[in-house]
Every structure is written in structure tokens, then in C-alpha cells.
Design an enzyme around this catalytic site. Sequence first.
Site, PDB file in Angstrom:
ATOM      1  N   LYS A   1       4.159  25.889  -4.296  1.00  0.00           N
ATOM      2  CA  LYS A   1       3.231  27.001  -4.026  1.00  0.00           C
ATOM      3  C   LYS A   1       2.249  26.647  -2.905  1.00  0.00           C
ATOM      4  O   LYS A   1       2.088  27.411  -1.949  1.00  0.00           O
ATOM      5  CB  LYS A   1       2.454  27.324  -5.300  1.00  0.00           C
ATOM      6  CG  LYS A   1       1.188  28.121  -5.072  1.00  0.00           C
ATOM      7  CD  LYS A   1       0.348  28.164  -6.327  1.00  0.00           C
ATOM      8  CE  LYS A   1      -1.038  28.671  -6.113  1.00  0.00           C
ATOM      9  NZ  LYS A   1      -2.045  27.701  -5.754  1.00  0.00           N
ATOM     10  N   ASN A   2       1.599  25.494  -3.028  1.00  0.00           N
ATOM     11  CA  ASN A   2       0.517  25.217  -2.084  1.00  0.00           C
ATOM     12  C   ASN A   2       1.025  24.861  -0.685  1.00  0.00           C
ATOM     13  O   ASN A   2       0.244  24.892   0.274  1.00  0.00           O
ATOM     14  CB  ASN A   2      -0.422  24.148  -2.650  1.00  0.00           C
ATOM     15  CG  ASN A   2      -1.294  24.732  -3.766  1.00  0.00           C
ATOM     16  OD1 ASN A   2      -1.400  25.954  -3.908  1.00  0.00           O
ATOM     17  ND2 ASN A   2      -1.903  23.871  -4.570  1.00  0.00           N
TER      18      ASN A   2
ATOM     19  N   ARG B   1       0.680  33.770 -10.558  1.00  0.00           N
ATOM     20  CA  ARG B   1       0.347  33.473  -9.166  1.00  0.00           C
ATOM     21  C   ARG B   1       1.064  32.221  -8.687  1.00  0.00           C
ATOM     22  O   ARG B   1       1.352  32.099  -7.491  1.00  0.00           O
ATOM     23  CB  ARG B   1      -1.170  33.255  -9.015  1.00  0.00           C
ATOM     24  CG  ARG B   1      -1.968  34.552  -9.050  1.00  0.00           C
ATOM     25  CD  ARG B   1      -3.422  34.308  -8.698  1.00  0.00           C
ATOM     26  NE  ARG B   1      -3.493  33.253  -7.709  1.00  0.00           N
ATOM     27  CZ  ARG B   1      -4.299  32.198  -7.777  1.00  0.00           C
ATOM     28  NH1 ARG B   1      -5.146  32.077  -8.763  1.00  0.00           N
ATOM     29  NH2 ARG B   1      -4.289  31.283  -6.849  1.00  0.00           N
TER      30      ARG B   1
ATOM     31  N   ASP C   1      -4.875  19.367 -10.203  1.00  0.00           N
ATOM     32  CA  ASP C   1      -4.039  20.497 -10.636  1.00  0.00           C
ATOM     33  C   ASP C   1      -3.154  20.155 -11.834  1.00  0.00           C
ATOM     34  O   ASP C   1      -2.422  21.009 -12.331  1.00  0.00           O
ATOM     35  CB  ASP C   1      -3.196  21.013  -9.459  1.00  0.00           C
ATOM     36  CG  ASP C   1      -4.058  21.619  -8.369  1.00  0.00           C
ATOM     37  OD1 ASP C   1      -5.239  21.907  -8.642  1.00  0.00           O
ATOM     38  OD2 ASP C   1      -3.570  21.793  -7.240  1.00  0.00           O
TER      39      ASP C   1
ATOM     40  N   ARG D   1     -16.602  26.932  -4.122  1.00  0.00           N
ATOM     41  CA  ARG D   1     -15.480  26.566  -3.248  1.00  0.00           C
ATOM     42  C   ARG D   1     -15.879  26.842  -1.793  1.00  0.00           C
ATOM     43  O   ARG D   1     -15.399  27.777  -1.163  1.00  0.00           O
ATOM     44  CB  ARG D   1     -14.213  27.333  -3.649  1.00  0.00           C
ATOM     45  CG  ARG D   1     -13.766  27.004  -5.073  1.00  0.00           C
ATOM     46  CD  ARG D   1     -12.422  27.611  -5.438  1.00  0.00           C
ATOM     47  NE  ARG D   1     -11.313  26.910  -4.825  1.00  0.00           N
ATOM     48  CZ  ARG D   1     -10.031  27.127  -5.137  1.00  0.00           C
ATOM     49  NH1 ARG D   1      -9.708  28.017  -6.044  1.00  0.00           N
ATOM     50  NH2 ARG D   1      -9.067  26.457  -4.542  1.00  0.00           N
TER      51      ARG D   1
ATOM     52  N   CYS E   1      -8.619  30.932  -8.007  1.00  0.00           N
ATOM     53  CA  CYS E   1      -9.096  30.486  -9.315  1.00  0.00           C
ATOM     54  C   CYS E   1     -10.587  30.156  -9.258  1.00  0.00           C
ATOM     55  O   CYS E   1     -11.061  29.579  -8.284  1.00  0.00           O
ATOM     56  CB  CYS E   1      -8.323  29.246  -9.754  1.00  0.00           C
ATOM     57  SG  CYS E   1      -6.595  29.579 -10.114  1.00  0.00           S
TER      58      CYS E   1
HETATM   59  N1  EPU Z   1     -14.826  21.407  -0.201  1.00  0.00           N
HETATM   60  C1  EPU Z   1     -16.020  21.501   0.472  1.00  0.00           C
HETATM   61  N2  EPU Z   1     -16.022  22.129   1.684  1.00  0.00           N
HETATM   62  C2  EPU Z   1     -14.887  22.648   2.234  1.00  0.00           C
HETATM   63  C3  EPU Z   1     -13.677  22.543   1.537  1.00  0.00           C
HETATM   64  C4  EPU Z   1     -13.680  21.910   0.305  1.00  0.00           C
HETATM   65  O1  EPU Z   1     -17.059  21.046   0.000  1.00  0.00           O
HETATM   66  O2  EPU Z   1     -14.972  23.196   3.337  1.00  0.00           O
HETATM   67  C5  EPU Z   1     -14.807  20.713  -1.508  1.00  0.00           C
HETATM   68  C6  EPU Z   1     -14.366  21.633  -2.645  1.00  0.00           C
HETATM   69  O3  EPU Z   1     -15.469  22.333  -3.191  1.00  0.00           O
HETATM   70  C7  EPU Z   1     -13.738  20.642  -3.616  1.00  0.00           C
HETATM   71  C8  EPU Z   1     -13.125  19.583  -2.696  1.00  0.00           C
HETATM   72  O4  EPU Z   1     -13.774  19.726  -1.444  1.00  0.00           O
HETATM   73  O5  EPU Z   1     -14.736  20.046  -4.382  1.00  0.00           O
HETATM   74  C9  EPU Z   1     -11.634  19.707  -2.476  1.00  0.00           C
HETATM   75  O6  EPU Z   1     -11.314  21.033  -2.053  1.00  0.00           O
HETATM   76  P1  EPU Z   1     -10.012  21.368  -1.190  1.00  0.00           P
HETATM   77  O7  EPU Z   1     -10.450  21.987   0.065  1.00  0.00           O
HETATM   78  O8  EPU Z   1      -9.136  20.165  -1.133  1.00  0.00           O
HETATM   79  O9  EPU Z   1      -9.339  22.463  -2.099  1.00  0.00           O
HETATM   80  P2  EPU Z   1      -8.658  23.800  -1.658  1.00  0.00           P
HETATM   81  O10 EPU Z   1      -7.988  23.632  -0.337  1.00  0.00           O
HETATM   82  O11 EPU Z   1      -9.588  24.951  -1.816  1.00  0.00           O
HETATM   83  C10 EPU Z   1      -6.342  23.182  -2.656  1.00  0.00           C
HETATM   84  C11 EPU Z   1      -5.397  23.813  -3.647  1.00  0.00           C
HETATM   85  C12 EPU Z   1      -5.967  23.708  -5.045  1.00  0.00           C
HETATM   86  C13 EPU Z   1      -6.229  22.239  -5.389  1.00  0.00           C
HETATM   87  C14 EPU Z   1      -7.116  21.589  -4.303  1.00  0.00           C
HETATM   88  C15 EPU Z   1      -7.314  20.108  -4.519  1.00  0.00           C
HETATM   89  C16 EPU Z   1      -4.353  25.515  -2.317  1.00  0.00           C
HETATM   90  C17 EPU Z   1      -4.180  26.958  -2.031  1.00  0.00           C
HETATM   91  N3  EPU Z   1      -5.209  25.200  -3.282  1.00  0.00           N
HETATM   92  O12 EPU Z   1      -7.551  23.931  -2.765  1.00  0.00           O
HETATM   93  O13 EPU Z   1      -4.964  24.200  -5.904  1.00  0.00           O
HETATM   94  O14 EPU Z   1      -6.867  22.133  -6.630  1.00  0.00           O
HETATM   95  O15 EPU Z   1      -6.539  21.809  -3.019  1.00  0.00           O
HETATM   96  O16 EPU Z   1      -6.095  19.448  -4.522  1.00  0.00           O
HETATM   97  O17 EPU Z   1      -3.698  24.676  -1.733  1.00  0.00           O
HETATM   98  C18 EPU Z   1      -4.045  25.160  -7.819  1.00  0.00           C
HETATM   99  O18 EPU Z   1      -2.955  25.110  -7.232  1.00  0.00           O
HETATM  100  O19 EPU Z   1      -4.185  25.431  -9.049  1.00  0.00           O
HETATM  101  C19 EPU Z   1      -5.259  24.880  -7.051  1.00  0.00           C
HETATM  102  C20 EPU Z   1      -6.465  25.213  -7.453  1.00  0.00           C
END
Ligand code: EPU
Length: 420
Positions: free
Chosen positions: A22-23, A399, A307, A122, A117
Site C-alpha cells: 500500500k505505502n 483502505r 505499523d 501529523r 489515520c
Molecule cells: N513528522 C514531522 N514532520 C514532517 C513529517 C513527519 O514531524 O514533516 C513526524 C511525524 O509526526 C511522525 C514521524 O515524523 O512522528 C514519522 O512520520 P512519517 O513522515 O515517516 O510518516 P508518514 O509519511 O505520514 C508513513 C506511512 C504510515 C507510517 C509512517 C511511519 C504512508 C502513506 N504512511 O506516514 O503508515 O506509520 O510512514 O512509518 O506511507 C499505515 O500504513 O498504517 C500508516 C499509518
Amino acid sequence: MDKLVITGKTPLHGEVTISGAKNAAVAILPASLLINGFCTIENLPNISDVKLSCTILEALGAKITWISEHAITIDSRNITSTSAPLDLTSKFRASYYLIGALLGRFKSAEVGMPGGCKLGARPIDQHIKGFEALGATVDVIQGKISAKADDLVGSSIYMDIVSVGATINIMLSAVLAKGTTVIENAAKEPHIVDVANFLNTMGADIRGAGTDVIKINGVEKLNSGFTYSVVPDQIEAGTFMCAAVASRGDLIIKNCITKHLDCISAKLVEMGATIEDLGGDCLRIYCDKRPSKATVKTSPYPGFPTDLQSQIGVVLSTSEGTSIINESIWESRFQYTEELNKMGAKITAQGKTAIFEGVDELYGAPVYASDLRAGAALIIAGICANGTTEVYNLEHIDRGYENIEEKFRKIGAKIERISE
Ligand code: EPU
């Protein structure tokens, strides 16, 4: 409202085939907007986030042809808008990748604040920092992010925090930029590598994906007419591994990359499971005794994935002794523990730590999925519990998991989807 009705106490046995990640898929689909051409993407998971991504691409003018249930051709030659429909982009997280892709190709993007989610704050400050470093002006007004640039020029970006989304988004915006972009403290997840592989197949010049320094040499032109297959889903594979151990079952997991699963395999083996690498992208996992207690700390890859935190939480809820989970990525990822407690678990969650006093048995109850992975965890709990469990809020689960009840049914679960 649909619900899953599960009659529990069924150890899982048999074979399950893992879908595309998915991701990775939700980043590769918008990435296809970078080409003034077409490409075919195979091994796409058939999940609602993928369908939504396709609807958004079509709204921007891309032509999508479904070749099979898991493969599409995307023709991005006639993109008519760089402004994504806000009502659709707010429905999921990965809509933020439209910014990197549209900015990269058209130097302009307007996208609603991403949804997804509810796991706590975020922020997207690291994405914005990356776009600005390449020369874009980014404004966040009235729930919309708009990014514009006269020219994008490669730059060095040191990420303040390891972020999957920001790493991918900066790669997308840098592929066609002038000169070289370097991302330091980059995320290393398997789907980062997969997106980089997709972009390189497209003609990009990205090196170092999978390490914490990624170098993107901007190119002037990209290829059209290629085919790419999405990597197997590490998290779906890990979900079934947890289900095997929690149910004291014996599963063969097919179409998985065993190396990507080391972070989960190591913990499950420590707890008493046996895992055999069968070669050919297959592994066997079984556990016929009560697992032992464990301490789990989530962290970016190659650490234990956040995850899979709720799914291993189900295993710990009936393990021997007292276990601890420390969640280091998201603020609110213990909402599922309240639902497990309704099923007889003894979990105390406070802040980023949860303490699991292992109980002998779980008991069926009506439970509500608060997010995608919590939903998967509650299904596993229902399969292990005495009696009947009803799982609600299935839209979260749909999803990200393809045909979840069908896959579980084939390995012995008594599970049915009922529309009310
Ligand atoms: N963060 C910041 N600033 C940013 C971006 C992130 O402070 O600009 C913080 C976030 O608040 C969090 C940490 O950095 O504490 C990591 O966030 P990341 O950006 O890695 O997460 P994401 O890209 O929003 C993706 C996956 C999530 C998964 C996370 C961590 C997708 C669409 N989502 O989210 O997947 O938990 O990486 O591995 O790729 C899921 O699949 O259930 C899911 C939530």
C-alpha cells in the site's frame, strides 16, 4: 454500516499470498504524473486508497485503463489541472505526494491538507522544508497547500526527523530539478527503495535509496512506455505473521521479501515462534505454545515498524508475563488497547508506553477500529478469542488490506462481512 463477525479460537493454517505494498503504491501512482507519457503498474493492491488515488489522477486529466484487478496503465500526457480536488485529497494521507509530483513536473501544485489515520499530530514541515530548499514558495492557507516555483534547483536537505513521506516527496520534486539534491537523514523503508526504483525505471537518476543519504541528480527527460511491479507489502506480511503466532497456528506466507521482515521475525522468534525461510519469496511461521513476554520499541526501518505495533500488541496480550511496548513514532497509536481490554486483555496505556499483563484468554466483544492497523489487530484478536467478536469501522481496514476477510477465511478463520 458493514461489520466483520468472527467466531474465534481458530488456529490459522495454510498459505496466504501477500499483495503489493500500500505505502509504495500510493506514492508510485502520483509519481506517474511526472512523465509526459504513459506507464503500466503491476502488483497494485486492490484497496480503497489505490482506487481513490486513481480517481484523483483522473480528475487531474490522467487516463487510467485497468488491465486486470492488479494492473493499470496511466497516461499522463494530457494533464489538465495541477489543483487536486480537496474533497478527495482530504480522505487519505498519501495525497501529499501529489504536491511533489505536480511541483516536479509543472512547477505548481495545489492540494488539500492530507487526511488519513488519526495517530496524533501529523505535521508536514519537513516536506515543506524540502520543497523550499529546491526553490519553491509554499503557502498553507484555508486547508490548502499550494506550492509554486519558477525553477527547481537541487539542494542539500538535512531532515530534522526521519520521515517516510517527506523523503519520498522530496525525491519526487527533485527528479526533474536542475542539478543534484542530497537528502540526509532520509528514511530507509522498503517502500522508499521501491519508489526510487520506480523513478529510476522512469529515467530518474537516484542513488542511495535504502541508506540515510539519497542523491538525486536531476534529469531533463523521462521515459514513457515502461512497466513496473510494486514491491510486496512488508506490513501485510507482518500482520499475517502476528496472526499466526497469536492464534498458535502455522502459516506459509507467499510473495514476501524475507529480508524486509527481519525486524518482525527477530521479535517473534525471541517470543518463541519458529520461522523458516522457504526460498522463492516464501516463509513458514508457526508457534504451538504460549509466546513469552517481550519489550517492543517502534522505530524507523530497520527498526520494529509502528505499523505492526497493534498487531504484535495482540500477541503480547496473551503472552506469558508482562510485556512493554514503547511507541516512538505516533502519539495516539494505543487506541486499540481499550478495545482489547473489552475483550479481556489487561493493558495499561499511558502516553507512548503500554504495559501488557498477559492473560490466558481473550473473549469476543463488539469492537471498533480506530485506524487501519488497529482494525487488523482487532481481527486477529477476534480470531484468537473465545466466542464471537464483531469488528466495526471497516472503512479504515479496507483502505489498506486487500480482501482481508477472504484471505483470513482461506487459512481457517471463521469470519464474515455483514452489511447492516
Ligand atoms: N513528522 C514531522 N514532520 C514532517 C513529517 C513527519 O514531524 O514533516 C513526524 C511525524 O509526526 C511522525 C514521524 O515524523 O512522528 C514519522 O512520520 P512519517 O513522515 O515517516 O510518516 P508518514 O509519511 O505520514 C508513513 C506511512 C504510515 C507510517 C509512517 C511511519 C504512508 C502513506 N504512511 O506516514 O503508515 O506509520 O510512514 O512509518 O506511507 C499505515 O500504513 O498504517 C500508516 C499509518
